[in-house]
Write a protein that holds these residues in place. Structure first.
Motif, PDB file in Angstrom:
ATOM      1  N   ASN A 135       0.819  -1.222   0.000  1.00 37.77           N
ATOM      2  CA  ASN A 135       0.000   0.000   0.000  1.00 37.77           C
ATOM      3  C   ASN A 135       0.850   1.269   0.000  1.00 37.77           C
ATOM      4  OD1 ASN A 135       1.044   0.013   2.561  1.00 37.77           O
ATOM      5  ND2 ASN A 135      -0.950  -0.073   3.624  1.00 37.77           N
ATOM      6  N   THR A 136       2.151   1.129  -0.244  1.00 34.01           N
ATOM      7  CA  THR A 136       3.000   2.321  -0.200  1.00 34.01           C
ATOM      8  C   THR A 136       2.866   3.176  -1.454  1.00 34.01           C
ATOM      9  OG1 THR A 136       4.862   1.056  -1.128  1.00 34.01           O
ATOM     10  CG2 THR A 136       4.671   1.159   1.278  1.00 34.01           C
ATOM     11  N   SER A 137       2.450   2.551  -2.555  1.00 33.21           N
ATOM     12  CA  SER A 137       2.331   3.324  -3.798  1.00 33.21           C
ATOM     13  C   SER A 137       1.114   2.860  -4.596  1.00 33.21           C
ATOM     14  CB  SER A 137       3.595   3.157  -4.650  1.00 33.21           C
ATOM     15  OG  SER A 137       3.817   1.790  -4.952  1.00 33.21           O
ATOM     16  N   ILE A 138      -0.035   2.873  -3.889  1.00 37.77           N
ATOM     17  CA  ILE A 138      -1.259   2.429  -4.551  1.00 37.77           C
ATOM     18  C   ILE A 138      -1.578   3.315  -5.734  1.00 37.77           C
ATOM     19  CG2 ILE A 138      -3.712   2.013  -4.247  1.00 37.77           C
ATOM     20  CD1 ILE A 138      -3.188   1.646  -1.283  1.00 37.77           C
ATOM     21  N   VAL A 139      -1.466   4.577  -5.532  1.00 36.58           N
ATOM     22  CA  VAL A 139      -1.810   5.528  -6.591  1.00 36.58           C
ATOM     23  C   VAL A 139      -0.592   6.387  -6.907  1.00 36.58           C
ATOM     24  CG1 VAL A 139      -3.270   7.445  -7.274  1.00 36.58           C
ATOM     25  CG2 VAL A 139      -4.232   5.596  -5.897  1.00 36.58           C
ATOM     26  N   ASN A 140      -0.200   6.309  -8.120  1.00 35.82           N
ATOM     27  CA  ASN A 140       0.879   7.150  -8.617  1.00 35.82           C
ATOM     28  C   ASN A 140       0.326   7.939  -9.794  1.00 35.82           C
ATOM     29  OD1 ASN A 140       3.116   8.247  -9.915  1.00 35.82           O
ATOM     30  ND2 ASN A 140       4.453   6.534  -9.357  1.00 35.82           N
ATOM     31  N   LYS A 141       0.389   9.235  -9.710  1.00 32.78           N
ATOM     32  CA  LYS A 141      -0.223  10.045 -10.752  1.00 32.78           C
ATOM     33  C   LYS A 141       0.332   9.731 -12.133  1.00 32.78           C
ATOM     34  CE  LYS A 141       2.994  13.952 -10.187  1.00 32.78           C
ATOM     35  NZ  LYS A 141       3.108  15.402  -9.908  1.00 32.78           N
ATOM     36  N   ASP A 142       1.558   9.202 -12.194  1.00 31.31           N
ATOM     37  CA  ASP A 142       2.143   8.882 -13.487  1.00 31.31           C
ATOM     38  C   ASP A 142       1.501   7.648 -14.118  1.00 31.31           C
ATOM     39  OD1 ASP A 142       3.885  11.008 -13.306  1.00 31.31           O
ATOM     40  OD2 ASP A 142       5.464   9.820 -12.344  1.00 31.31           O
ATOM     41  N   ASP A 143       0.748   6.855 -13.302  1.00 36.09           N
ATOM     42  CA  ASP A 143       0.110   5.653 -13.825  1.00 36.09           C
ATOM     43  C   ASP A 143      -1.204   5.954 -14.541  1.00 36.09           C
ATOM     44  OD1 ASP A 143       2.120   4.051 -12.818  1.00 36.09           O
ATOM     45  OD2 ASP A 143       1.109   3.763 -10.900  1.00 36.09           O
ATOM     46  N   PHE A 144      -1.763   7.122 -14.338  1.00 41.47           N
ATOM     47  CA  PHE A 144      -3.115   7.386 -14.783  1.00 41.47           C
ATOM     48  C   PHE A 144      -3.167   8.156 -16.093  1.00 41.47           C
ATOM     49  CE2 PHE A 144      -3.941   6.457 -10.348  1.00 41.47           C
ATOM     50  CZ  PHE A 144      -5.124   5.740 -10.424  1.00 41.47           C
ATOM     51  N   PHE A 145      -4.008   7.668 -16.987  1.00 44.19           N
ATOM     52  CA  PHE A 145      -4.511   8.403 -18.137  1.00 44.19           C
ATOM     53  C   PHE A 145      -3.426   9.078 -18.975  1.00 44.19           C
ATOM     54  CE2 PHE A 145      -7.871   8.638 -14.801  1.00 44.19           C
ATOM     55  CZ  PHE A 145      -8.657   7.626 -15.340  1.00 44.19           C
ATOM     56  N   HIS A 146      -2.421   8.302 -19.301  1.00 44.41           N
ATOM     57  CA  HIS A 146      -1.464   8.751 -20.303  1.00 44.41           C
ATOM     58  C   HIS A 146      -1.948   8.191 -21.634  1.00 44.41           C
ATOM     59  CE1 HIS A 146       2.030  10.575 -18.090  1.00 44.41           C
ATOM     60  NE2 HIS A 146       1.347  10.056 -17.092  1.00 44.41           N
ATOM     61  N   PHE A 147      -2.950   8.824 -22.190  1.00 44.56           N
ATOM     62  CA  PHE A 147      -3.567   8.300 -23.404  1.00 44.56           C
ATOM     63  C   PHE A 147      -2.568   8.318 -24.560  1.00 44.56           C
ATOM     64  CE2 PHE A 147      -5.875   8.978 -27.424  1.00 44.56           C
ATOM     65  CZ  PHE A 147      -6.591   7.791 -27.452  1.00 44.56           C
ATOM     66  N   THR A 148      -2.391   7.129 -25.146  1.00 47.00           N
ATOM     67  CA  THR A 148      -1.467   6.993 -26.275  1.00 47.00           C
ATOM     68  C   THR A 148      -2.208   6.337 -27.426  1.00 47.00           C
ATOM     69  OG1 THR A 148       0.365   6.661 -24.722  1.00 47.00           O
ATOM     70  CG2 THR A 148       0.754   6.095 -27.027  1.00 47.00           C
ATOM     71  N   PRO A 149      -2.544   7.071 -28.463  1.00 48.70           N
ATOM     72  CA  PRO A 149      -3.277   6.485 -29.598  1.00 48.70           C
ATOM     73  C   PRO A 149      -2.390   5.531 -30.381  1.00 48.70           C
ATOM     74  CG  PRO A 149      -2.607   8.718 -30.117  1.00 48.70           C
ATOM     75  CD  PRO A 149      -2.242   8.496 -28.670  1.00 48.70           C
ATOM     76  N   PRO A 150      -2.990   4.567 -31.066  1.00 50.88           N
ATOM     77  CA  PRO A 150      -2.208   3.652 -31.905  1.00 50.88           C
ATOM     78  C   PRO A 150      -1.466   4.422 -32.996  1.00 50.88           C
ATOM     79  CG  PRO A 150      -4.442   2.841 -31.584  1.00 50.88           C
ATOM     80  CD  PRO A 150      -4.428   4.236 -31.054  1.00 50.88           C
ATOM     81  N   LEU A 151      -0.283   3.953 -33.315  1.00 41.20           N
ATOM     82  CA  LEU A 151       0.566   4.612 -34.294  1.00 41.20           C
ATOM     83  C   LEU A 151       0.863   3.654 -35.438  1.00 41.20           C
ATOM     84  CD1 LEU A 151       2.412   7.066 -35.038  1.00 41.20           C
ATOM     85  CD2 LEU A 151       4.232   5.898 -33.767  1.00 41.20           C
ATOM     86  N   PHE A 152       0.553   4.052 -36.667  1.00 41.15           N
ATOM     87  CA  PHE A 152       0.838   3.195 -37.821  1.00 41.15           C
ATOM     88  C   PHE A 152       2.357   3.079 -38.007  1.00 41.15           C
ATOM     89  CE2 PHE A 152       1.628   2.392 -42.331  1.00 41.15           C
ATOM     90  CZ  PHE A 152       0.856   1.249 -42.518  1.00 41.15           C
ATOM     91  N   CYS A 153       2.835   1.837 -38.026  1.00 44.00           N
ATOM     92  CA  CYS A 153       4.286   1.608 -38.074  1.00 44.00           C
ATOM     93  C   CYS A 153       4.688   0.734 -39.257  1.00 44.00           C
ATOM     94  CB  CYS A 153       4.754   0.941 -36.778  1.00 44.00           C
ATOM     95  SG  CYS A 153       4.395   1.881 -35.291  1.00 44.00           S
ATOM     96  N   GLY A 154       3.773   0.554 -40.196  1.00 40.68           N
ATOM     97  CA  GLY A 154       4.077  -0.323 -41.323  1.00 40.68           C
ATOM     98  C   GLY A 154       5.318   0.084 -42.078  1.00 40.68           C
ATOM     99  N   GLY A 155       5.565   1.396 -42.174  1.00 39.73           N
ATOM    100  CA  GLY A 155       6.742   1.858 -42.889  1.00 39.73           C
ATOM    101  C   GLY A 155       8.045   1.421 -42.272  1.00 39.73           C
ATOM    102  N   SER A 156       8.045   1.149 -40.959  1.00 40.20           N
ATOM    103  CA  SER A 156       9.271   0.745 -40.266  1.00 40.20           C
ATOM    104  C   SER A 156       9.750  -0.634 -40.696  1.00 40.20           C
ATOM    105  CB  SER A 156       9.048   0.751 -38.752  1.00 40.20           C
ATOM    106  OG  SER A 156       8.677   2.043 -38.295  1.00 40.20           O
ATOM    107  N   MET A 157       8.845  -1.420 -41.306  1.00 34.17           N
ATOM    108  CA  MET A 157       9.219  -2.778 -41.683  1.00 34.17           C
ATOM    109  C   MET A 157       9.805  -2.857 -43.087  1.00 34.17           C
ATOM    110  SD  MET A 157       6.150  -5.144 -40.134  1.00 34.17           S
ATOM    111  CE  MET A 157       4.806  -4.331 -41.013  1.00 34.17           C
TER     112      MET A 157
END
Length: 512
Positions: free
Chosen positions: A215-237
């Protein structure tokens, strides 16, 4: 006919499937960091969002497929096929492709790109497999398909989760009791609460009360809602299509794609045995498309139709559990919310559901095949047991800071036939199907078909798809090429000679 999007038991199905998917995501995070040196921005910013897109689209499709089947048959008990990341491919791609590339280049991004290409090609193989999937189902006995699943279920699912339950009995056994009462006794709890939900609630409460959770780090603000949309990476291949690494590991990528096709066929057969018959072609095609989509958006890990449909059906899950699972995985992947879940809910609280799923699959293998084929089902269990046993041996050796390569396989000769265990483990899904199929045709006195399956086994052994291996500092790896396991090829040819001789002997006696 109207068919609801959600049934009450979909909640239980969702918890079981979501926990299974959560375990896969945790493995991706931990293994990509430890073995491939990947930074958080690559894992949480690219790989997990890419996996989310494929899992969401696949879960929605299989839910729609189940609804369409239910309406066409005028039934209200159709269950969607479970779907998620392929565990076997996850381990194979990380340990035998991505990690070696990282060790050679010390470039996590190169390892990631090669992993994407591997996922893409695996998906293409799965899509091509859809063209012959129906034929494979017709020529393969049901006992062979279900026996393979039963072997995986009793070892890699039930046994592993049983160990985890009995490792922490204080917080895991009481939740398991609720799951057993719910599904074995078919008892409805007060207010209609799902047994899986009760188990997770009680297990979580016990874990916190007994001090198992930090229970020392139940909530860490860095864990919440860092929304990252999918990124098209086909060109990398594109620039790596002719990479030496791709050519070097194509012998792993192609067999893994075929492996996934066979596994999906087995799961379709399992679903049909449970009462839900899905068309092979669209099911396998969607499976392959999911892996291709995953790769184009940055994931290195193919998706697949999961083992366990009979268990979800027995629970009472219908189509809504698949939708809920897709939404859940998408949310936690796009937000990085996995760490928060692990800080609050212990896995031991809900893994009893997965233990029960494994039990159902093993029971189905014997119940849904002709009674006189039971010995063939039992015969098909051994390769999966060998694969699990080898995993236990290797895990124990790693804990002792050594490996099979370091001590040599001959060190086990007196007490454990380690060569036989490793040989039986290589390509164990194919070996399981072959041994069970041969057994079925021998039981039916169809010696000609037993001979054909034996010749198939001889060919697969000769080119290294089954039984061939090499010990390396990284572990046991498959060896492909002419004569890779010639001793096994000779052995299976001796099978074929005997069986074809018996075929002509029996037919000669019948004519006389």
């Amino acid at each position: 006919m109207t068919y609801p999007f959600f049934a009450r038991k979909d909640i239980d199905g969702f918890f079981g499937l979501a926990i299974d998917n959560l375990v896969q995501l945790i493995l991706i995070v931990s293994l990509c960091k430890m073995l491939c040196g990947m930074p958080d921005e690559l894992i949480f910013g690219v790989i997990l969002p890419g996996a989310a897109i494929s899992i969401l689209s696949g879960n929605f499709y299989y839910s729609w497929q189940a609804r369409r089947l239910a309406i066409s048959l005028q039934r209200d008990d159709v269950t969607a096929l479970p779907y998620g990341i392929n565990t076997v491919s996850l381990f194979a791609f990380i340990f035998f492709i991505m990690a070696p590339v990282y060790d050679d280049t010390r470039d996590p991004y190169m390892a990631w790109k090669i992993g994407m290409i591997a996922c893409f090609l695996s998906g293409i193989v799965e899509m091509l497999g859809a063209l012959i999937g129906s034929w494979l189902r017709r020529v393969t006995p049901r006992a062979a398909l279900l026996s393979t699943l039963a072997g995986i279920a009793i070892t890699f699912i039930s046994m592993d989760f049983a160990f985890k339950i009995f490792d922490k009995p204080i917080i895991a056994l009481f939740p398991l009791a609720f799951i057993l009462v719910q599904y074995f006794s078919k008892v409805r709890f007060p207010l209609g609460l799902p047994g899986g939900l009760i188990a997770i609630g009680i297990g979580t409460g016990l874990a916190w009360i007994m001090g198992y959770m930090d229970n020392t780090s139940i909530v860490n603000k860095d864990d919440f809602f860092h929304f990252t949309p999918p990124l098209f990476c086909g060109g990398s291949m594109i620039n790596l299509i002719q990479s030496k690494y791709l050519l070097q590991y194509i012998s792993i990528i192609i067999p893994m794609g075929v492996f996934n096709v066979v596994g999906s066929l087995q799961n379709l057969e399992s679903a049909e045995a449970a009462g839900d018959k899905y068309d092979t072609f669209p099911s396998l095609l969607t499976n392959g498309i999911g892996s291709v989509i995953a790769s184009l958006f940055g994931s290195c890990f193919p998706t697949t139709i999961y083992i366990g449909h009979p268990g979800w059906k027995a629970i009472g899950a219908r189509t809504g559990y698949s939708i809920l699972n897709g939404l859940f995985v998408t949310i936690i992947c796009l937000s990085g919310f996995i760490t928060v879940i692990l800080k609050i809910v212990p896995l031991e609280a809900g893994i009893g559901i997965l233990l029960w799923i494994g039990v159902v699959i093993v029971a189905q293998a014997f119940q849904e095949t002709p009674k006189h084929h039971a010995m063939a089902v039992a015969m098909g269990l051994f390769p999966a047991i060998a694969a699990w046993g080898l995993l236990m041996v290797e895990s124990t050796l790693r804990s002792a800071e050594t490996t099979l390569f370091m001590i040599g396989k001959d060190a086990f000769t007196n007490n454990l036939a380690i060569h036989g265990m490793i040989s039986l483990e290589r390509g164990f899904i194919f070996t399981s199907m072959i041994l069970a199929s041969i057994s079925v045709f021998l039981i039916e006195k169809n010696f000609l078909m037993a001979c054909i399956w034996s010749l198939g086994a001889a060919f697969l052994s000769f080119v290294g798809v089954i039984h061939a291996y090499e010990l390396t500092p990284k572990g046991v790896v498959s060896v492909f090429g002419c004569g890779a396991a010639s001793d096994f090829a000779i052995g299976y040819c001796s099978f074929a000679i005997l069986f074809i001789a018996m075929h002509f002997y029996i037919h000669g006696n019948e004519q006389n």
